[in-house]
Design a protein around this motif. Structure first.
Motif, short mmCIF file in Angstrom:
data_model
loop_
_atom_site.label_atom_id
_atom_site.label_comp_id
_atom_site.label_asym_id
_atom_site.label_seq_id
_atom_site.Cartn_x
_atom_site.Cartn_y
_atom_site.Cartn_z
N ARG A 12 0.81 -1.22 0.00
CA ARG A 12 0.00 0.00 0.00
C ARG A 12 0.84 1.26 0.00
NH1 ARG A 12 -4.05 0.82 3.19
NH2 ARG A 12 -4.37 -1.18 4.25
N ASP A 13 2.02 1.22 0.61
CA ASP A 13 2.89 2.40 0.65
C ASP A 13 3.76 2.53 -0.59
OD1 ASP A 13 1.97 3.07 3.22
OD2 ASP A 13 3.41 1.70 4.15
N VAL A 14 3.84 1.47 -1.39
CA VAL A 14 4.73 1.44 -2.55
C VAL A 14 4.01 1.81 -3.84
CG1 VAL A 14 6.13 -0.10 -4.00
CG2 VAL A 14 6.28 -0.25 -1.51
N VAL A 15 2.80 1.28 -4.02
CA VAL A 15 2.08 1.39 -5.29
C VAL A 15 1.94 2.83 -5.79
CG1 VAL A 15 -0.19 1.07 -6.35
CG2 VAL A 15 0.88 -0.80 -5.08
N PRO A 16 1.62 3.81 -4.94
CA PRO A 16 1.44 5.18 -5.46
C PRO A 16 2.66 5.76 -6.17
CG PRO A 16 0.51 4.99 -3.26
CD PRO A 16 1.27 3.73 -3.51
N GLU A 17 3.85 5.21 -5.89
CA GLU A 17 5.08 5.73 -6.49
C GLU A 17 5.44 5.03 -7.80
OE1 GLU A 17 7.97 4.87 -3.56
OE2 GLU A 17 7.13 6.20 -2.03
N THR A 18 4.59 4.10 -8.26
CA THR A 18 4.93 3.27 -9.41
C THR A 18 3.94 3.49 -10.56
OG1 THR A 18 3.58 1.38 -8.74
CG2 THR A 18 5.79 1.55 -7.78
N ASP A 19 4.11 2.68 -11.63
CA ASP A 19 3.20 2.74 -12.78
C ASP A 19 1.99 1.83 -12.62
OD1 ASP A 19 4.87 4.53 -14.11
OD2 ASP A 19 6.04 2.92 -15.03
N VAL A 20 1.87 1.18 -11.46
CA VAL A 20 0.77 0.25 -11.24
C VAL A 20 -0.56 0.99 -11.23
CG1 VAL A 20 -0.29 -1.35 -9.59
CG2 VAL A 20 2.18 -1.42 -9.99
N LYS A 21 -1.47 0.54 -12.11
CA LYS A 21 -2.80 1.17 -12.22
C LYS A 21 -3.90 0.30 -11.62
CE LYS A 21 -1.50 3.53 -16.54
NZ LYS A 21 -0.12 3.03 -16.56
N LEU A 22 -3.61 -0.99 -11.46
CA LEU A 22 -4.61 -1.92 -10.94
C LEU A 22 -3.95 -2.86 -9.95
CD1 LEU A 22 -7.45 -3.30 -11.07
CD2 LEU A 22 -6.55 -4.70 -12.95
N VAL A 23 -4.51 -2.90 -8.72
CA VAL A 23 -4.02 -3.82 -7.70
C VAL A 23 -5.10 -4.86 -7.44
CG1 VAL A 23 -3.24 -4.09 -5.33
CG2 VAL A 23 -2.62 -2.03 -6.61
N LEU A 24 -4.76 -6.13 -7.67
CA LEU A 24 -5.66 -7.24 -7.41
C LEU A 24 -5.17 -7.97 -6.17
CD1 LEU A 24 -5.93 -8.65 -11.05
CD2 LEU A 24 -7.56 -7.16 -9.88
N THR A 25 -6.03 -8.12 -5.19
CA THR A 25 -5.64 -8.80 -3.96
C THR A 25 -6.37 -10.12 -3.82
OG1 THR A 25 -7.30 -7.54 -2.70
CG2 THR A 25 -5.04 -6.68 -2.73
N THR A 26 -5.75 -11.03 -3.13
CA THR A 26 -6.31 -12.36 -2.94
C THR A 26 -5.84 -12.90 -1.59
OG1 THR A 26 -6.60 -14.53 -3.99
CG2 THR A 26 -4.39 -13.55 -4.09
N SER A 27 -6.31 -14.09 -1.25
CA SER A 27 -5.99 -14.67 0.05
C SER A 27 -5.45 -16.07 -0.09
CB SER A 27 -7.25 -14.69 0.93
OG SER A 27 -7.02 -15.43 2.13
N GLU A 28 -4.56 -16.41 0.83
CA GLU A 28 -4.02 -17.77 0.90
C GLU A 28 -5.07 -18.78 1.37
OE1 GLU A 28 -3.54 -14.84 2.69
OE2 GLU A 28 -1.49 -15.19 3.37
N LEU A 29 -6.21 -18.28 1.85
CA LEU A 29 -7.28 -19.15 2.32
C LEU A 29 -8.15 -19.66 1.17
CD1 LEU A 29 -8.43 -17.15 5.48
CD2 LEU A 29 -6.77 -19.03 5.35
#
Length: 548
Positions: free
Chosen positions: A138-155
């Motif tokens: 969350r602290d890294v993404v704003p400084e990069t070219d990432v436009k879409l963050v997809l999250t998932t779970s190990e469960l």
């Protein structure tokens, strides 16, 4: 084949051709061939969850369609920041189906490392575990070219939720992110437009460890992937109806090729257990009864030293390989005693898309009588391995020099780094940075990493030779040897040692053990006994941390 003489290679590999042409042009076609052959066969087993090849194909189609709908374009990079979970494989296939490139990221990477990898690769999509997003991304993404963050779970994909791994873990949604499963469900039933992947297109970027500078993104092409997957499948002699156990992390080249790609090529189920925890792994071996794996010897040693380990845990295996860390003759003998199986050596780097040499299945690895080193195998088909001096001149058999590899598995170069590519891959051949030699029968022996050589009073000391002698002591579990500054000798030899459970030994006894067996300039003058040696996530011992 050996650059010197291919006859020993032909004798060792038997019916395998000296030159292999992959039957598939790209890794996606390789997956689809397995899908066509057995659509309802298991693709992935994850604890008590099972995903068939048809289900994996449908999910990756939906994800690719969702990525394209969100602006992902041909040639874009999708970064995967996950543990050994089924979603890793789904994302890899989806990136290819959308015409893109996957970027594999070590889940142990923290803020600084993740920021560098995302910026260097130019990734526009990041797939990560919800826990890793909360802790790091969350602290890294704003400084990069990432436009879409997809999250998932190990469960996901399992209901057991083993308390040894998942105690207290719950799903957590984060503002500004999109749920991976939700995006797949939104586009389920959709098929992305057909894409043509050429053999020389980049399949994924895998980053080097950065031990001698900043990490470099190796451009592993589809040609590299399908060739090395076929090498493992054919030369390791998989048993029909078997399965591969994913003991190595999937982000690493061993996991990418020796686990995922080979499961496509066979085809065979891939068994995953989230991350390496000895007790969990042992349970998974009994439950799923895999037949093949490849992992670091340090991981296998951890299993043998687990309190519940028995010979039965390895009873189902028909083919076991080890790579990523050197194996001493003592360790090979201990492996056979513990499991009843031979461990076959494999040797390769990120830049060789895993193997450049293998111990042919069923062939015992020879031990060099002078150095005591165990061979890492013979060059795999279609591959030339040379031993060269610092000027790039081939050395005679038996002489020590840098190991250089040339073949279909060698990467196209480093992402965005033409100078490093020219320096490390001159003419398309990889200068490995490893020092070794080849015997008259084509067997390759690694002496050590070039940069780890110790200069003690003008004499060369290779850490691995000292480590192999320490391994012969009955109390030593693991060791690492480094050079440290010394006023009289320039550098002197220092050893860090961890002991087997229930044993004891003094540092003086260990020094005496080496002194009796080595030249005077080689034996360690200092020994430190510690509980655990620092390692990478793949099990390779980090000498640099001990040196620092």
């Amino acid at each position: 084949m050996s650059v010197y003489d291919e006859r020993p290679w032909l004798e060792l590999y038997g019916d395998q051709p000296a030159d292999m042409e992959p039957e598939h042009s790209d890794a996606l076609t390789m997956f689809r061939a397995g899908l066509e052959a057995d659509p309802d066969g298991d693709a992935i087993r994850y604890f008590d969850g099972v995903i068939t090849r048809r289900e994996l194909d449908t999910a990756s189609d939906a994800l690719a369609s969702g990525l394209l709908a969100r602006g992902f374009a041909e040639g874009d990079r999708l970064a995967v920041y996950l543990q050994n979970v089924p979603q890793f494989v789904t994302c890899m296939l989806a990136a290819w189906k959308a015409g893109g490139v996957m970027v594999s990221i070590n889940p142990m990477s923290r803020t600084r490392e993740l920021s560098y990898l995302l910026k260097d690769s130019g990734a526009t999509v990041l797939v990560c575990l919800e826990t890793l997003y909360d802790e790091v991304a969350r602290d890294v993404v704003p400084e990069t070219d990432v436009k879409l963050v997809l999250t998932t779970s190990e469960l996901e994909h399992q209901t057991r939720n083993d308390e040894r791994l998942f105690a207290g873990l719950e799903r957590q949604r984060h503002e500004g992110t999109t749920d991976l499963a939700g995006l797949i469900d939104e586009h389920r039933g959709q098929v992305p437009p057909a894409v043509t992947l050429a053999p020389d297109d980049v399949a994924f970027l895998t980053y080097t460890s950065g031990t001698t500078g900043v990490p470099k993104g190796a451009m592993n092409t589809h040609r590299n992937v399908v060739f090395t997957a076929a090498i493992y499948r054919d030369c390791a002699r998989f048993a029909p109806g078997g399965s591969v156990f994913g003991i190595a992390p999937l982000f690493h080249i061993t996991g990418l090729i020796g686990h995922i790609a080979v499961s496509f090529a066979a085809p065979m189920p891939l068994v995953l257990a989230y991350r390496f925890e000895p007790g969990v792994v042992l349970d998974a071996l009994l439950e799923h009864r895999p037949t093949y794996t490849i992992g670091a010897i340090t991981a296998f040693n951890a299993l043998f030293n687990a309190p519940d380990f028995t010979l039965d845990h390895f009873a189902s295996f028909t083919s076991i390989y080890s790579g990523g860390a050197a194996i001493s003759p003592t360790a090979e003998k201990a492996f056979r005693q513990a499991t009843g199986h031979q461990v076959h050596n494999a040797y390769g780097l990120t830049e060789t898309t895993s193997p450049m040499t293998l111990t042919p299945f069923g062939a015992p690895s020879p031990v060099d009588p002078t150095s005591g080193a165990l061979s890492v195998g013979v060059p795999v088909p279609s591959t030339i391995v040379r031993i060269q001096d610092d000027q790039g001149v081939d050395l005679p058999l038996g002489e020590v020099g840098e190991i250089v590899a040339d073949g279909p598995q060698v990467v196209a170069g480093y992402w965005g780094k033409p100078e490093e590519t020219a320096a490390n891959l001159p003419g398309g051949a990889l200068r490995s940075g490893d020092v070794g030699f080849m015997n008259p029968d084509g067997w390759v022996f690694i002496v050590d990493r070039k940069k780890d050589m110790i200069n003690a009073s003008g004499y060369k000391v290779w850490p691995r030779e000292v480590e192999d002698v320490l391994a012969e002591h009955p109390a030593v579990r693991e060791s690492a040897v480094v050079g440290v500054p010394d006023e009289k000798r320039g550098e002197t030899v220092k050893a860090f040692v961890s002991l087997k459970a229930g044993t004891s030994v003094t540092t003086e006894e260990l020094i005496a053990h080496c002194k009796e067996r080595m030249a005077a300039y080689k034996y360690p003058r200092q020994v430190v006994i510690i509980d655990e040696l620092p390692k990478t996530v793949t099990g390779k011992i980090l000498r640099r941390e001990l040196r620092d």
